[in-house]
Design a protein around this motif. Sequence first.
Motif, PDB file in Angstrom:
ATOM      1  N   ALA A  31       0.819  -1.211   0.000  1.00 17.49           N
ATOM      2  CA  ALA A  31       0.000   0.000   0.000  1.00 17.49           C
ATOM      3  C   ALA A  31       0.848   1.254   0.000  1.00 17.49           C
ATOM      4  N   LEU A  32       2.123   1.123  -0.357  1.00 19.02           N
ATOM      5  CA  LEU A  32       3.025   2.257  -0.473  1.00 19.02           C
ATOM      6  C   LEU A  32       3.772   2.130  -1.790  1.00 19.02           C
ATOM      7  N   PRO A  33       4.384   3.212  -2.294  1.00 21.08           N
ATOM      8  CA  PRO A  33       5.144   3.096  -3.537  1.00 21.08           C
ATOM      9  C   PRO A  33       6.171   1.976  -3.430  1.00 21.08           C
ATOM     10  N   ALA A  34       6.175   1.083  -4.405  1.00 20.81           N
ATOM     11  CA  ALA A  34       7.052  -0.074  -4.361  1.00 20.81           C
ATOM     12  C   ALA A  34       8.436   0.249  -4.883  1.00 20.81           C
ATOM     13  N   ILE A  35       9.402  -0.542  -4.446  1.00 20.96           N
ATOM     14  CA  ILE A  35      10.772  -0.409  -4.918  1.00 20.96           C
ATOM     15  C   ILE A  35      11.034  -1.546  -5.886  1.00 20.96           C
ATOM     16  N   ALA A  36      11.546  -1.265  -7.044  1.00 21.61           N
ATOM     17  CA  ALA A  36      11.848  -2.321  -8.004  1.00 21.61           C
ATOM     18  C   ALA A  36      12.816  -3.314  -7.382  1.00 21.61           C
ATOM     19  N   ALA A  37      12.574  -4.596  -7.672  1.00 24.30           N
ATOM     20  CA  ALA A  37      13.396  -5.641  -7.060  1.00 24.30           C
ATOM     21  C   ALA A  37      14.876  -5.446  -7.335  1.00 24.30           C
ATOM     22  N   SER A  38      15.216  -4.924  -8.488  1.00 28.88           N
ATOM     23  CA  SER A  38      16.619  -4.759  -8.849  1.00 28.88           C
ATOM     24  C   SER A  38      17.337  -3.743  -7.977  1.00 28.88           C
ATOM     25  N   SER A  39      16.593  -2.902  -7.272  1.00 27.67           N
ATOM     26  CA  SER A  39      17.218  -1.868  -6.447  1.00 27.67           C
ATOM     27  C   SER A  39      17.236  -2.230  -4.963  1.00 27.67           C
ATOM     28  N   LEU A  40      16.649  -3.363  -4.596  1.00 20.95           N
ATOM     29  CA  LEU A  40      16.608  -3.756  -3.192  1.00 20.95           C
ATOM     30  C   LEU A  40      17.998  -4.179  -2.715  1.00 20.95           C
ATOM     31  N   LEU A  41      18.319  -3.817  -1.482  1.00 17.06           N
ATOM     32  CA  LEU A  41      19.620  -4.152  -0.926  1.00 17.06           C
ATOM     33  C   LEU A  41      19.478  -4.390   0.572  1.00 17.06           C
ATOM     34  N   THR A  42      19.999  -5.516   1.039  1.00 17.69           N
ATOM     35  CA  THR A  42      19.953  -5.864   2.451  1.00 17.69           C
ATOM     36  C   THR A  42      21.369  -5.973   3.002  1.00 17.69           C
ATOM     37  N   GLN A  43      21.637  -5.294   4.106  1.00 12.27           N
ATOM     38  CA  GLN A  43      22.938  -5.410   4.763  1.00 12.27           C
ATOM     39  C   GLN A  43      22.971  -6.698   5.582  1.00 12.27           C
ATOM     40  N   HIS A  44      24.054  -7.472   5.438  1.00 12.59           N
ATOM     41  CA  HIS A  44      24.187  -8.772   6.088  1.00 12.59           C
ATOM     42  C   HIS A  44      24.867  -8.604   7.448  1.00 12.59           C
ATOM     43  N   LEU A  45      24.126  -8.416   8.507  1.00 11.94           N
ATOM     44  CA  LEU A  45      24.697  -8.152   9.819  1.00 11.94           C
ATOM     45  C   LEU A  45      25.383  -9.381  10.416  1.00 11.94           C
ATOM     46  N   TYR A  46      24.986 -10.572  10.002  1.00 10.99           N
ATOM     47  CA  TYR A  46      25.591 -11.790  10.538  1.00 10.99           C
ATOM     48  C   TYR A  46      27.042 -11.945  10.106  1.00 10.99           C
ATOM     49  N   TYR A  47      27.455 -11.219   9.070  1.00  7.31           N
ATOM     50  CA  TYR A  47      28.860 -11.251   8.662  1.00  7.31           C
ATOM     51  C   TYR A  47      29.780 -10.784   9.786  1.00  7.31           C
ATOM     52  N   ASP A  48      29.312  -9.831  10.571  1.00  9.19           N
ATOM     53  CA  ASP A  48      30.160  -9.184  11.568  1.00  9.19           C
ATOM     54  C   ASP A  48      30.227  -9.931  12.893  1.00  9.19           C
ATOM     55  N   ASP A  49      29.175 -10.668  13.224  1.00 11.81           N
ATOM     56  CA  ASP A  49      29.145 -11.307  14.541  1.00 11.81           C
ATOM     57  C   ASP A  49      28.180 -12.483  14.526  1.00 11.81           C
ATOM     58  N   SER A  55      18.457  -7.875  15.875  1.00 10.90           N
ATOM     59  CA  SER A  55      18.804  -6.640  15.171  1.00 10.90           C
ATOM     60  C   SER A  55      17.534  -5.839  14.932  1.00 10.90           C
ATOM     61  N   VAL A  56      17.715  -4.636  14.486  1.00 11.93           N
ATOM     62  CA  VAL A  56      16.582  -3.805  14.067  1.00 11.93           C
ATOM     63  C   VAL A  56      16.766  -3.465  12.593  1.00 11.93           C
ATOM     64  N   GLY A  57      15.690  -3.105  11.961  1.00  7.68           N
ATOM     65  CA  GLY A  57      15.757  -2.753  10.555  1.00  7.68           C
ATOM     66  C   GLY A  57      14.463  -2.116  10.112  1.00  7.68           C
ATOM     67  N   ARG A  58      14.359  -1.908   8.811  1.00 11.88           N
ATOM     68  CA  ARG A  58      13.132  -1.359   8.233  1.00 11.88           C
ATOM     69  C   ARG A  58      12.680  -2.219   7.069  1.00 11.88           C
ATOM     70  N   VAL A  59      11.371  -2.332   6.934  1.00  9.66           N
ATOM     71  CA  VAL A  59      10.800  -3.074   5.816  1.00  9.66           C
ATOM     72  C   VAL A  59      10.978  -2.244   4.548  1.00  9.66           C
ATOM     73  N   ILE A  60      11.620  -2.822   3.536  1.00  9.55           N
ATOM     74  CA  ILE A  60      11.777  -2.110   2.268  1.00  9.55           C
ATOM     75  C   ILE A  60      10.923  -2.723   1.160  1.00  9.55           C
ATOM     76  N   SER A  61      10.384  -3.910   1.415  1.00 10.64           N
ATOM     77  CA  SER A  61       9.449  -4.509   0.469  1.00 10.64           C
ATOM     78  C   SER A  61       8.778  -5.703   1.118  1.00 10.64           C
ATOM     79  N   GLN A  62       7.572  -6.012   0.653  1.00 13.65           N
ATOM     80  CA  GLN A  62       6.912  -7.253   1.034  1.00 13.65           C
ATOM     81  C   GLN A  62       5.997  -7.658  -0.101  1.00 13.65           C
ATOM     82  N   TYR A  63       5.878  -8.967  -0.268  1.00 17.68           N
ATOM     83  CA  TYR A  63       5.020  -9.461  -1.336  1.00 17.68           C
ATOM     84  C   TYR A  63       4.572 -10.870  -1.009  1.00 17.68           C
ATOM     85  N   ALA A  64       3.518 -11.276  -1.677  1.00 16.68           N
ATOM     86  CA  ALA A  64       2.921 -12.574  -1.387  1.00 16.68           C
ATOM     87  C   ALA A  64       3.758 -13.709  -1.949  1.00 16.68           C
ATOM     88  N   ALA A  65       3.738 -14.820  -1.235  1.00 12.35           N
ATOM     89  CA  ALA A  65       4.338 -16.041  -1.756  1.00 12.35           C
ATOM     90  C   ALA A  65       3.350 -16.689  -2.712  1.00 12.35           C
TER      91      ALA A  65
END
Length: 271
Positions: A31-49, A55-65
Amino acid sequence: MDCKDAAPPPFQPTTQLIDPTRIDLMAAVSALPAIAASSLLTQHLYYDDTELFSSVGRVISQYAATKDGQEVLVLDQTVMHPQGGGQPSDVGVISSPDGETSFRVGHVQKPRGAGYIEHVGEYSSPGRFTVGDEVSVEIDSTRRMLHARLHSAGHLLDTAFVNIGVKDLIPEKGYHFPDGPYVEYVGNIPAEKRETTIQQLNKEAQRLIEEAAGVVVTMNDKGERVVDVGGSECPCGGTHVKGVADIRGLTVTKIKKSKKNVRVSYVLSDN
């Protein structure tokens, strides 16, 4: 790419990746302007520890399975490790800061070539997230640490082989799941030498664990994450224990021929 990247158990894809030209489908969910899948980016916090379990974060996209009523959440950063590199995914819960909205994550995956991570699951509350919402992520810490031990144990076998004088085997893939972990190497160990090799590997692995060396994670000149467990380096994106002593209870149980490779199976005890 993990130098021991085994094909995981079959996982029937539950998501249909959104065509960036059909962003109306994503917008209909969020129900908000969508972000094209090609532009989505997730930081991998498990790399560091590896021992970071929330962790905390923000939803940048959601879609149905595509079936089973499951859905996908994509966050700007996550502590959840996706299935890959021969390692199972984390599971856990994504919730709102007030706890009123909750999404249970049963599988985590990273589409090939993508920069984002998909959290696959279902809502366990009447409320739903919208794009831009701040969320908290909590993982199953016991599962995480078991997977880290299993993965590091596979890498430790590389070191053990070199230390007992077997230097002509090339690690090709690994299966670091609890239901029968193994590492496969290009090469062969003659049948008549396998029992002796098992004994040597177990003795050397125990020595390395008692020596309690650290597990070192660095970045190489190619920008690859490299993990050193006991003295052998390998490009790897998985989670690992912080010290070799944390592997505990490693026992090689079987060596057998597997097509062109030799498969080394092992188990971990809680001792």
